[in-house]
Design a protein around this motif. Structure first.
Motif, PDB file in Angstrom:
ATOM      1  N   UNK A 175      24.008  48.184   6.522  1.00 52.59           N
ATOM      2  CA  UNK A 175      22.602  47.621   6.401  1.00 52.59           C
ATOM      3  C   UNK A 175      22.964  45.924   6.188  1.00 52.59           C
ATOM      4  N   UNK A 176      23.875  45.852   5.361  1.00 49.55           N
ATOM      5  CA  UNK A 176      24.300  44.415   4.873  1.00 49.55           C
ATOM      6  C   UNK A 176      25.090  43.797   6.194  1.00 49.55           C
ATOM      7  N   UNK A 177      26.070  44.301   7.117  1.00 49.75           N
ATOM      8  CA  UNK A 177      26.261  44.034   8.253  1.00 49.75           C
ATOM      9  C   UNK A 177      25.446  43.524   9.465  1.00 49.75           C
ATOM     10  N   UNK A 178      24.338  44.490   9.426  1.00 50.42           N
ATOM     11  CA  UNK A 178      23.280  44.208  10.438  1.00 50.42           C
ATOM     12  C   UNK A 178      22.449  42.983   9.983  1.00 50.42           C
ATOM     13  N   UNK A 179      22.320  42.960   8.659  1.00 47.58           N
ATOM     14  CA  UNK A 179      21.694  41.827   8.121  1.00 47.58           C
ATOM     15  C   UNK A 179      22.421  40.568   8.254  1.00 47.58           C
ATOM     16  N   UNK A 180      23.700  40.431   8.201  1.00 44.92           N
ATOM     17  CA  UNK A 180      24.311  39.318   8.484  1.00 44.92           C
ATOM     18  C   UNK A 180      24.447  38.928   9.876  1.00 44.92           C
ATOM     19  N   UNK A 181      24.527  39.711  10.691  1.00 47.78           N
ATOM     20  CA  UNK A 181      24.621  39.395  12.241  1.00 47.78           C
ATOM     21  C   UNK A 181      23.040  39.082  12.553  1.00 47.78           C
ATOM     22  N   UNK A 182      22.189  39.766  12.086  1.00 48.40           N
ATOM     23  CA  UNK A 182      20.570  39.461  12.549  1.00 48.40           C
ATOM     24  C   UNK A 182      20.097  38.305  11.792  1.00 48.40           C
ATOM     25  N   UNK A 183      20.854  37.899  10.894  1.00 45.34           N
ATOM     26  CA  UNK A 183      20.322  36.649  10.085  1.00 45.34           C
ATOM     27  C   UNK A 183      20.656  35.210  11.022  1.00 45.34           C
ATOM     28  N   UNK A 184      21.632  35.558  11.965  1.00 47.77           N
ATOM     29  CA  UNK A 184      21.940  34.415  12.757  1.00 47.77           C
ATOM     30  C   UNK A 184      23.112  33.375  11.957  1.00 47.77           C
TER      31      UNK A 184
END
Length: 588
Positions: A175-184
């Motif tokens: 979920x931290x990886x998804x948040x990293x990419x999803x935050x742009x």
């Protein structure tokens, strides 16, 4: 990756999501639903009472992951075969865990893109639980994502992010990886559609094993006409569809070690022909240009070579090599740390030994100083006593000299008087009696003088004896002083030897530190070399980038879709690719 290990990662996410209070346990009713869903998507006959039979000795309370694993292995994973849709299985596990952990409102990507990111995380994560992705794999993924979006990799931005990861032990969960990419953060100046297309490209390569895809013309086997198809190349097959939406599959070209791919001369107005010869059929295909033909032929030939050698897809082999390199570097680092700890322990033992020797030398020096002080005190006392005796003897001698001088004066006066009497003897007969008495007195004085002289001689003998005793005492004191001097010199020699040994240990420690610096330099060189090869692999794999959707007209098509750059930029990229190819050929 073994099928069981791959499936366990997704199941672990689902089991963790069911653990609402994070106690490590899930109720039996929820495990029944999870087990039924797993059997359904993996096409395994489900025994509804197997879970109850497996836990019949337990109470009605929740079951931990350790207690669920034997049931999962025996009744589900041991029966699974690779004949189910892996995407449906991942979708089911994703549905369970995303509701609990994903905050869609804070991301710039869709739920489908987040699901693809989750699958990529499972592929790149380490084989230990809880699942994490290390820094090297994060960098590998972000590089491929940046290349898929047509951007340039900014090393400084990732180095700054690595500094932030130090406090998190240099790893992220899904979920931290998804948040990293999803935050742009790593897709600035890119729109959401470009980011979504980049995630899809990476997902298709790493998860679906799509090595290359794009539009080409295919010659029919019956009607012999040329039809445009969307081709998708995987390690063991090459499928073709009506469109890029993959809705209508028209056929499949099975690849094996006996397949071959060759260019064909121009015919029927087609100038970029090549043929794929399989064990069943031969397929004539026409690419849009010579560069695309060469890329497709190279990609197909690579798949055939891998099948002949029994090897996995390039990205799977690259992941295994990265893991082996990390394990090797970690083992070298642990060995180096162990050696450094051993050297430090030996150094501490030597330091303790030297400290004990120094303490012993200090105690010996203190004891010697105390003995020297006592000796000096004794010598001082003897000297004071001798001085007092000499002063006393001098005073006695002075008194005796005064007495002798006085007696001498009296004797002279008496002699003068006797002389006067002798002169008067001839004249006076009565002076005889006086002279006789004078003679008697003179004898008495002489006896007294003799006695005094004898006493003086006796005193001299006593003084000489005292002087001899003092000389012997001084000689003994000098011998003791020399003995103490020799002991002090021996202790100083021992101290000097200990200091020399300490210097040698210091030199050894410096040598160990230099060796440590050398090993650290080798590790840094290995890391830089790995990054260089990663970059080369990334550039090499860039030749296999997917062709994005576009119109069927005469438009410039790139690996990332319709051209988003000028002809000059395309010419520069072609020149860069040709230079890299020439360097690779020369290296071989």
């Amino acid at each position: 990756m073994a099928l069981r290990d791959e499936l366990l990662k997704s199941i672990w996410h689902a089991f963790t999501a069911l653990d609402v209070d994070q106690s490590g346990k899930v109720s039996k009713s929820q495990l029944k639903v999870l087990s039924h869903n797993l059997c359904t998507v993996m096409r395994i006959p489900h025994d509804p009472v197997a879970l109850e039979e497996h836990f019949k000795d337990d109470d009605e309370g929740p079951v931990s992951t350790q207690g669920y694993m034997p049931y999962l292995n025996k009744f589900i994973l041991d029966k699974v075969t690779d004949n189910f849709d892996r995407q449906d299985f991942n979708k089911m596990c994703w549905t369970l865990c995303s509701r609990k952990n994903l905050q869609q409102s804070q991301l710039l990507i869709s739920n489908d893109d987040a699901f693809k990111m989750w699958c990529i995380f499972n592929f790149l994560s380490e084989d230990r639980y809880p699942l994490i992705i290390v820094t090297e794999e994060i960098e590998y993924f972000l590089r491929k994502l940046t290349e898929a979006m047509g951007g340039s990799w900014v090393e400084e931005r990732f180095e700054d992010y690595k500094l932030q990861l130090d406090s998190r032990q240099q790893c992220l969960n899904a979920w931290e990886l998804i948040s990293l990419v999803g935050s742009g953060h790593f897709s600035k100046a890119m729109d959401r559609q470009t980011l979504s297309m980049g995630i899809s490209d990476v997902y298709q390569e790493l998860i679906l094993d799509v090595l290359k895809q794009g539009f080409m013309l295919k010659k029919g086997h019956k009607r012999k006409n040329w039809t445009e198809r969307w081709f998708m190349l995987k390690p063991n097959s090459m499928s073709y569809y009506v469109g890029e939406d993959l809705a209508d599959k028209k056929g499949n070209i099975l690849l094996d070690g006996n397949c071959s791919v060759e260019p064909l001369p121009d015919k029927e107005g087609k100038k970029c022909l090549f043929i794929i010869r399989s064990s069943l059929k031969s397929f004539e295909i026409n690419a849009s240009d010579k560069k695309k033909r060469q890329e497709w032929m190279h990609a197909i030939q690579t798949c055939v070579s891998l099948l002949r050698q029994g090897r996995k897809a390039p990205h799977c082999e690259a992941r295994l090599k990265r893991r082996e390199l990390r394990v090797k570097q970690q083992a070298e680092q642990e060995d180096l740390e162990l050696r450094m700890r051993e050297l430090q322990t030996a150094n501490e033992a030597k330091q303790l030994e030297l400290e004990n020797m120094r303490k012993a030398l200090d105690e010996g020096a203190a004891q010697a100083a105390e003995e020297e002080r006592r000796r000096l005190q004794t010598q001082t006392e003897l000297q004071d006593r001798y001085r007092m005796d000499l002063e006393r003897e001098k005073l006695v001698r002075q008194q005796m000299e005064e007495q002798v001088a006085q007696k001498s004066t009296e004797l002279e006066q008496y002699l003068q008087r006797v002389k006067e009497l002798e002169d008067m003897y001839s004249q006076l007969e009565d002076a005889l009696e006086d002279e006789r008495r004078a003679r008697q007195d003179e004898e008495a004085v002489r006896r007294l003088q003799t006695r005094l002289l004898e006493e003086e001689a006796t005193k001299r003998v006593e003084l000489e004896q005292i002087h001899l005793r003092q000389q012997r005492a001084i000689s003994e004191t000098e011998a003791e002083k020399q003995e103490l001097q020799r002991e002090r010199q021996a202790k100083e020699s021992a101290l000097q030897a200990a200091m020399t040994q300490l210097d040698l240990l210091e030199q050894e420690r410096q040598g160990a530190l230099e060796q440590y610096q050398t090993v650290i330099k080798k590790l840094e060189d290995a890391a830089n070399n790995t990054k260089t090869w990663k970059h080369k692999v990334a550039e090499h794999e860039g030749l296999l980038r997917l062709i994005q959707p576009g119109s069927k007209g005469q438009r410039l098509i790139t690996n990332w879709g319709p051209a988003a750059f000028s002809d000059a930029e395309l010419h520069l990229r072609e020149k860069k690719w040709q230079d890299m190819k020439n360097q690779t050929t020369q290296a071989q």
